[in-house]
Design a protein around this motif. Structure first.
Motif, PDB file in Angstrom:
ATOM      1  N   LEU A 232      -0.492  -7.486  -3.534  1.00 21.78           N
ATOM      2  CA  LEU A 232      -0.674  -6.782  -2.263  1.00 21.78           C
ATOM      3  C   LEU A 232      -1.581  -7.551  -1.309  1.00 21.78           C
ATOM      4  N   GLN A 233      -2.521  -8.319  -1.864  1.00 21.36           N
ATOM      5  CA  GLN A 233      -3.502  -8.993  -1.012  1.00 21.36           C
ATOM      6  C   GLN A 233      -2.873 -10.084  -0.146  1.00 21.36           C
ATOM      7  N   LYS A 234      -1.645 -10.492  -0.459  1.00 20.77           N
ATOM      8  CA  LYS A 234      -0.975 -11.506   0.350  1.00 20.77           C
ATOM      9  C   LYS A 234      -0.799 -11.034   1.782  1.00 20.77           C
ATOM     10  N   SER A 235      -0.727  -9.716   1.964  1.00 24.35           N
ATOM     11  CA  SER A 235      -0.571  -9.166   3.309  1.00 24.35           C
ATOM     12  C   SER A 235      -1.618  -8.100   3.618  1.00 24.35           C
ATOM     13  N   CYS A 236      -2.705  -8.087   2.844  1.00 26.60           N
ATOM     14  CA  CYS A 236      -3.767  -7.092   3.049  1.00 26.60           C
ATOM     15  C   CYS A 236      -5.124  -7.728   2.793  1.00 26.60           C
ATOM     16  N   ARG A 237      -5.868  -7.972   3.856  1.00 26.86           N
ATOM     17  CA  ARG A 237      -7.160  -8.640   3.730  1.00 26.86           C
ATOM     18  C   ARG A 237      -8.197  -7.788   2.992  1.00 26.86           C
ATOM     19  N   ALA A 238      -7.972  -6.487   2.970  1.00 23.72           N
ATOM     20  CA  ALA A 238      -8.948  -5.595   2.335  1.00 23.72           C
ATOM     21  C   ALA A 238      -8.968  -5.723   0.819  1.00 23.72           C
ATOM     22  N   LEU A 239      -8.025  -6.483   0.251  1.00 25.38           N
ATOM     23  CA  LEU A 239      -7.955  -6.615  -1.205  1.00 25.38           C
ATOM     24  C   LEU A 239      -8.215  -8.044  -1.659  1.00 25.38           C
ATOM     25  N   ARG A 240      -9.107  -8.736  -0.989  1.00 27.43           N
ATOM     26  CA  ARG A 240      -9.467 -10.090  -1.404  1.00 27.43           C
ATOM     27  C   ARG A 240     -10.196 -10.044  -2.744  1.00 27.43           C
ATOM     28  N   TYR A 261      -7.232   3.476  -9.108  1.00 28.63           N
ATOM     29  CA  TYR A 261      -7.193   4.482  -8.047  1.00 28.63           C
ATOM     30  C   TYR A 261      -7.938   3.995  -6.813  1.00 28.63           C
ATOM     31  N   GLN A 262      -9.127   3.454  -7.021  1.00 30.71           N
ATOM     32  CA  GLN A 262      -9.947   2.979  -5.902  1.00 30.71           C
ATOM     33  C   GLN A 262      -9.317   1.770  -5.214  1.00 30.71           C
ATOM     34  N   MET A 263      -8.667   0.914  -5.993  1.00 24.75           N
ATOM     35  CA  MET A 263      -8.000  -0.249  -5.389  1.00 24.75           C
ATOM     36  C   MET A 263      -6.899   0.205  -4.434  1.00 24.75           C
ATOM     37  N   LEU A 264      -6.035   1.127  -4.905  1.00 22.26           N
ATOM     38  CA  LEU A 264      -4.943   1.587  -4.058  1.00 22.26           C
ATOM     39  C   LEU A 264      -5.472   2.385  -2.862  1.00 22.26           C
ATOM     40  N   LEU A 265      -6.583   3.068  -3.061  1.00 20.23           N
ATOM     41  CA  LEU A 265      -7.210   3.793  -1.953  1.00 20.23           C
ATOM     42  C   LEU A 265      -7.651   2.821  -0.854  1.00 20.23           C
ATOM     43  N   ARG A 266      -8.216   1.683  -1.257  1.00 17.97           N
ATOM     44  CA  ARG A 266      -8.609   0.653  -0.274  1.00 17.97           C
ATOM     45  C   ARG A 266      -7.381   0.177   0.510  1.00 17.97           C
ATOM     46  N   PHE A 267      -6.282  -0.009  -0.199  1.00 20.60           N
ATOM     47  CA  PHE A 267      -5.042  -0.458   0.433  1.00 20.60           C
ATOM     48  C   PHE A 267      -4.550   0.564   1.458  1.00 20.60           C
ATOM     49  N   SER A 270      -6.937   0.799   4.490  1.00 25.52           N
ATOM     50  CA  SER A 270      -6.878  -0.401   5.320  1.00 25.52           C
ATOM     51  C   SER A 270      -5.578  -0.519   6.100  1.00 25.52           C
ATOM     52  N   GLU A 271      -4.457  -0.224   5.444  1.00 26.09           N
ATOM     53  CA  GLU A 271      -3.144  -0.451   6.052  1.00 26.09           C
ATOM     54  C   GLU A 271      -2.598   0.742   6.825  1.00 26.09           C
ATOM     55  N   GLY A 272      -3.135   1.945   6.571  1.00 28.11           N
ATOM     56  CA  GLY A 272      -2.670   3.117   7.308  1.00 28.11           C
ATOM     57  C   GLY A 272      -1.193   3.378   7.100  1.00 28.11           C
ATOM     58  N   LYS A 273      -0.455   3.466   8.212  1.00 29.61           N
ATOM     59  CA  LYS A 273       0.969   3.768   8.136  1.00 29.61           C
ATOM     60  C   LYS A 273       1.777   2.620   7.542  1.00 29.61           C
ATOM     61  N   ARG A 274       1.152   1.446   7.443  1.00 33.21           N
ATOM     62  CA  ARG A 274       1.845   0.297   6.846  1.00 33.21           C
ATOM     63  C   ARG A 274       1.698   0.276   5.319  1.00 33.21           C
ATOM     64  N   ALA A 275       0.966   1.231   4.782  1.00 34.54           N
ATOM     65  CA  ALA A 275       0.836   1.334   3.319  1.00 34.54           C
ATOM     66  C   ALA A 275       2.059   2.071   2.791  1.00 34.54           C
ATOM     67  N   THR A 276       3.150   1.342   2.698  1.00 30.04           N
ATOM     68  CA  THR A 276       4.433   1.971   2.376  1.00 30.04           C
ATOM     69  C   THR A 276       4.818   1.768   0.913  1.00 30.04           C
TER      70      THR A 276
END
Length: 306
Positions: A232-240, A261-267, A270-276
């Motif tokens: 997921l971090q390839k397109s999400c800076r919040a998961l470096r 759970y906390q990792m996916l919560l960060r995603f 961070s991504e909002g509506k793009r967290a698909t």
């Protein structure tokens, strides 16, 4: 460019070539069995990059070995601008690769892409967006959609309608989900970047991740939560990596469920509506967690509701 009363219409050619010697896109398209799969991948990828299934029209698909050449028609300048930005950023290429991979059930489909408008090679001027738009606008479409394209369009619409009907029926059979609380974006509030996606040959709506998805993921992903996070971090800076390391330390006592759970919560935050769901399913599939992806997509719904 265009007069205020005249519609903005332009045309371009998208050249596609597989860099894998064992995959010949023209041969696949010429196959009566594979043609609908290739067309579906093209249609969905174009919808992804313009934000609408009607953002760009396909007029004809030419087979010119080793290239598959798609003649495109744009009826709105803004849709063409979205297409160009997606093409320039590599998003169209990635979407094409992903849809072809899923639609054809192939491990990977490496692609080279090229964009032309008349005699102009647009790849050489992508940074000059207005110039690209001018070139495309100058090239007026010289045909209506081929009968073959029209037939493939109708087949795809029928498939999407059938899939949507089946999903609605399955939803009625099972216990309805409660309205998701924050931080989950409300379902249907706006269209996600990618409207639909294909998994195991089936078409799914690209909805946002729900609380039920979240809990199932955390319960089942186990030690592989970091591997999924790195996908997921390839397109999400919040998961470096530093963030993942901190999560592992902070929630070490709570165990793997809470870390996941906390990792996916960060995603999601961070991504909002793009967290698909499409992005999560792709990350799961990349790490061999196909059964979990199937569970999130409700492919075992008949068992759960019996």
């Amino acid at each position: 460019m265009a007069g205020s009363s005249a519609p903005w219409i332009g045309s371009a050619y998208l050249f596609l070539q597989s860099t894998c010697k064992t995959i010949a896109l023209p041969a696949l398209y010429e196959s009566s069995q594979k043609k609908p799969c290739v067309f579906k991948a093209l249609k969905l990828a174009l919808a992804d990059c313009t934000g609408s299934v009607n953002g760009v029209d396909m007029l004809k698909v030419h087979c010119s070995h080793p290239h598959l050449i798609v003649q495109l028609k744009f009826c709105k300048r803004e849709n063409c601008r979205r297409f160009l930005r997606s093409y320039r950023e590599g998003a169209l290429q990635k979407s094409l690769q992903s849809h072809l991979q899923l639609s054809l059930a192939i491990t990977t489909v490496p692609l080279e892409v090229e964009l032309k408008a008349g005699s102009e090679h647009l790849d050489k001027m992508l940074k000059d967006e207005d110039r690209c738009l001018e070139c495309i606008y100058r090239e007026k479409p010289d045909r209506l959609p081929d009968e073959e394209i029209t037939e493939l369009e109708e087949c795809l619409k029928s498939l999407m309608l059938h899939q949507s009907t089946n999903n609605n029926v399955a939803g009625k059979d099972c216990s309805p989900l409660k309205s998701p609380p924050q931080p989950y974006p409300p379902q249907g509030s706006s269209l996600p970047t990618q409207l639909t996606f294909i998994f195991q040959g089936q078409l799914f709506d690209n909805r946002t991740i729900t609380p039920d998805d979240h809990q199932k993921f955390a319960k089942s992903v186990s030690k592989k939560w970091k591997q999924v996070a790195r996908s997921l971090q390839k397109s999400c800076r919040a998961l470096r990596d530093p963030v993942l390391d901190n999560l592992a330390l902070e929630y070490e006592r709570e165990g793997l469920y809470e870390q996941a759970y906390q990792m996916l919560l960060r995603f999601i935050q961070s991504e909002g509506k793009r967290a698909t769901i499409a992005r999560l399913v792709a990350a799961l599939e990349e790490n061999g967690l196909v059964s979990l992806a199937e569970e999130l997509l409700g492919l075992h719904a008949s068992e759960d509701c019996s």
